[in-house]
Enzyme design. Sequence first.
Site, PDB file in Angstrom:
ATOM      1  CB  CYS A 128     -31.044 -19.741 -31.465  1.00 41.76           C
ATOM      2  SG  CYS A 128     -30.366 -19.460 -32.881  1.00 41.76           S
ATOM      3  NE  ARG A 130     -28.601 -20.651 -25.849  1.00 47.11           N
ATOM      4  CZ  ARG A 130     -28.112 -22.224 -25.595  1.00 47.11           C
ATOM      5  NH1 ARG A 130     -27.689 -22.029 -24.682  1.00 47.11           N
ATOM      6  NH2 ARG A 130     -28.252 -22.937 -26.506  1.00 47.11           N
ATOM      7  CD1 TRP A 161     -24.383 -15.794 -33.653  1.00 43.98           C
ATOM      8  CD2 TRP A 161     -24.848 -17.809 -34.471  1.00 43.98           C
ATOM      9  NE1 TRP A 161     -23.153 -16.255 -34.069  1.00 43.98           N
ATOM     10  CE2 TRP A 161     -23.319 -17.009 -34.811  1.00 43.98           C
ATOM     11  CE3 TRP A 161     -24.405 -19.341 -34.900  1.00 43.98           C
ATOM     12  CZ2 TRP A 161     -21.831 -17.482 -35.149  1.00 43.98           C
ATOM     13  CZ3 TRP A 161     -24.042 -19.716 -35.558  1.00 43.98           C
ATOM     14  CH2 TRP A 161     -22.530 -19.305 -35.764  1.00 43.98           C
ATOM     15  CG  ASN A 221     -31.120 -23.038 -30.091  1.00 43.63           C
ATOM     16  OD1 ASN A 221     -30.235 -22.878 -31.341  1.00 43.63           O
ATOM     17  ND2 ASN A 221     -29.986 -23.988 -28.849  1.00 43.63           N
ATOM     18  N   GLY A 222     -30.844 -24.902 -33.992  1.00 45.26           N
ATOM     19  CA  GLY A 222     -30.056 -25.606 -34.383  1.00 45.26           C
ATOM     20  C   GLY A 222     -29.553 -25.764 -36.238  1.00 45.26           C
ATOM     21  CD  GLU A 248      -7.844 -16.497 -24.080  1.00 46.77           C
ATOM     22  OE1 GLU A 248      -7.861 -17.110 -25.413  1.00 46.77           O
ATOM     23  OE2 GLU A 248      -8.936 -15.931 -23.630  1.00 46.77           O
ATOM     24  CE  LYS A 276     -11.487 -13.338 -24.887  1.00 44.00           C
ATOM     25  NZ  LYS A 276     -11.655 -14.698 -24.823  1.00 44.00           N
ATOM     26  CD  GLU A 320     -13.869 -13.370 -27.848  1.00 47.80           C
ATOM     27  OE1 GLU A 320     -14.452 -13.595 -28.245  1.00 47.80           O
ATOM     28  OE2 GLU A 320     -13.204 -13.719 -27.140  1.00 47.80           O
ATOM     29  CG  HIS A 354      11.492 -17.727 -38.124  1.00 52.22           C
ATOM     30  ND1 HIS A 354      12.571 -17.826 -39.056  1.00 52.22           N
ATOM     31  CD2 HIS A 354      11.704 -17.942 -36.368  1.00 52.22           C
ATOM     32  CE1 HIS A 354      13.808 -18.236 -38.696  1.00 52.22           C
ATOM     33  NE2 HIS A 354      12.224 -18.188 -36.314  1.00 52.22           N
ATOM     34  CE  LYS A 395     -19.543 -17.372 -22.262  1.00 52.78           C
ATOM     35  NZ  LYS A 395     -18.222 -16.969 -22.589  1.00 52.78           N
TER      36      LYS A 395
END
Length: 618
Positions: free
Chosen positions: A2, A27, A75, A101-102, A491, A495, A498, A514, A613
């Site tokens: 957060c 955040r 968040w 935050n946590g 990657e 991208k 997300e 396969h 983030k």
Amino acid sequence: MCGITGYIGYREAYPIIIQGLRRLEYRGYDSAGVVLFDGQDINLSKTKGKVSELEKKVTEGVSTKGNIGFGHTRWATHGVPNHINSHPHLSQSGNLVIVHNGIIENYDTLKKELLSRGYKFHSDTDTEVLINLIEEIKLQENCKLGKAVQLALNQVVGAYAILVFDKNKPNELVVAKLGSPIAMGIGKDNKEFFIASDATPFIEYTKDAIYLEDGELAIVKLDRDIHIRKINDDQIVNDLRIQQLQLSLDQIEKGGYEHFMLKEIYEQPSAITDTYRGRLLANKGIIKMAGLDDNLERFLNAKRIIIVACGTSWHAGLVAEYLFEEIARIPVEVEYGSEFRYRNPIITENDVVIAISQSGETADTLAAVKLAKSKGAFVFGICNVVGSSIAREAHAGAYTHAGPEIGVASTKAFTTQITLLSLLALKLGKEKGNIDTPSYQTYLQEMVQIPSKIEKLLGEDAHVKKIAAIYKDLPNFLYLGRGYNFPVALEGALKLKEISYIHAEGYPAAEMKHGPIALIDENMPVAVIATRRGHYQKVVSNIQEIKSRKGIIIAIVTEGDTTVKDIADHIIEVPETLEAFTPLLTTIPLQLLSYHIAVMRGCNVDQPRNLAKAVTVE
Ligand code: M6R
């Protein structure tokens, strides 16, 4: 994670807090809240949704008066994102207020104890438990807020950065930290103070900042000073460690770009130059990097290198596996921080562990670092955020110097991490005698060409956008690459998923037959990295296999390629470079492709749903 930001001083606090929350929104952005003290009352406003929703709500009638206050952008960890679970949280009496935050891991035990003492809870959050615990201790011990916070935190298991205010002591704020970052900005003559999860909310007001260390508590007193002490033993911290911020306002603004992500994609030439500036002296054939040079023996004697990271940084680690094994001939293992920390890994004093993290705050990577240290390994951190937890926890390290990355999707962090890892591999390869001088020189000379090659590649943006427009509505994508470009395929897929919410998979091109080949039909776009160097013919065969099953080929090829051009539906040309450096180029069109698809689908590319983030929780 957060975002927290607060102010105490002579200005109106609300505009500073709202501006700060906007800057911290990367955040977390599922709910937001603000509290202000107008000299008499605590005025609190919070809502589900983004900071813009909070602003709307505030204009509907809550007082924005006051020179003291703080805000939070969330968040969610405990409790769904809704109005009630949003921060700030008041204590039962309404006198104390907190943002956090946590995670408080033992909140359930503490809550039961408080319930038995008659406390009532309105939210599902661990934070409301903490503020009531502080209140209870303050009453029981008849002590000041700072002491009550300290005693409460000694009962807490978990991670936190908190900011607490007591209506009855309106000239001070209490700040504490364990595992989540918090910075304090000092205004002129101690007439004002700023508190925030990072320094971005206050850079236009002051360059003097203190980053609180884990296990510290600060009492920020208006017109006086900041007093710091240790939470567990009351020890006073005399050295306030005031730093001069290097950050500038234009680094954290969009600078004319529609989104931070696009700005950060376009910043890659300069970001990469900043990564190797002062470290790579190509004409002299020198690579110097203090963190490496001071610990060269540890690296040269290493039996293996273990790389720990998450997400995009893990993909950079995979590229490094190819670099270190080919150039330096050191065995490499690449691990997800989350897996590494829980599987009792075999680590010895002969191992070097490289932790890669843009934010330097990712909880799983940080835990992996601590574990590796406890087993005697030498830990080298590669972070972007200066002073971050992983950077401080590592024995040594190097910053990527990419500048702030605000878009939640990592772009310039990835290419700058690969740049730094390339320098490490080259230096070690040279020192170990595993690379001859002409090849070494060729690498060095080529590295300084990379920024201008990316610049040229960015000129393909409009072409990539046209391809994006054709396929933006399809539900699935595949990404294929081999060797150095297998991690780029992973990657590219990350991208896309997300930021556009399209399902995408990355695969080593040869693995396709396969299993994933069963997915290929006329509605399956396959982005294939088919640069001239490295397994080119093999990849061409893979492309043929896809075409014969009617798949759609978007091929990333080397300039002037004609073979793939004849088979593929679309080609995107990248400049010629050494095979080891191809990821620095092939990544760019894939970033642009996902960016344009996401924008065309109306997605919020800078703040994709459910993400934050830096993931500072497990
Ligand atoms: O800050 P870090 O590099 O440690 O973050 C690791 C991942 O959380 C991060 O790369 C994430 O996967 C990004 N959203 C990818 O774009």
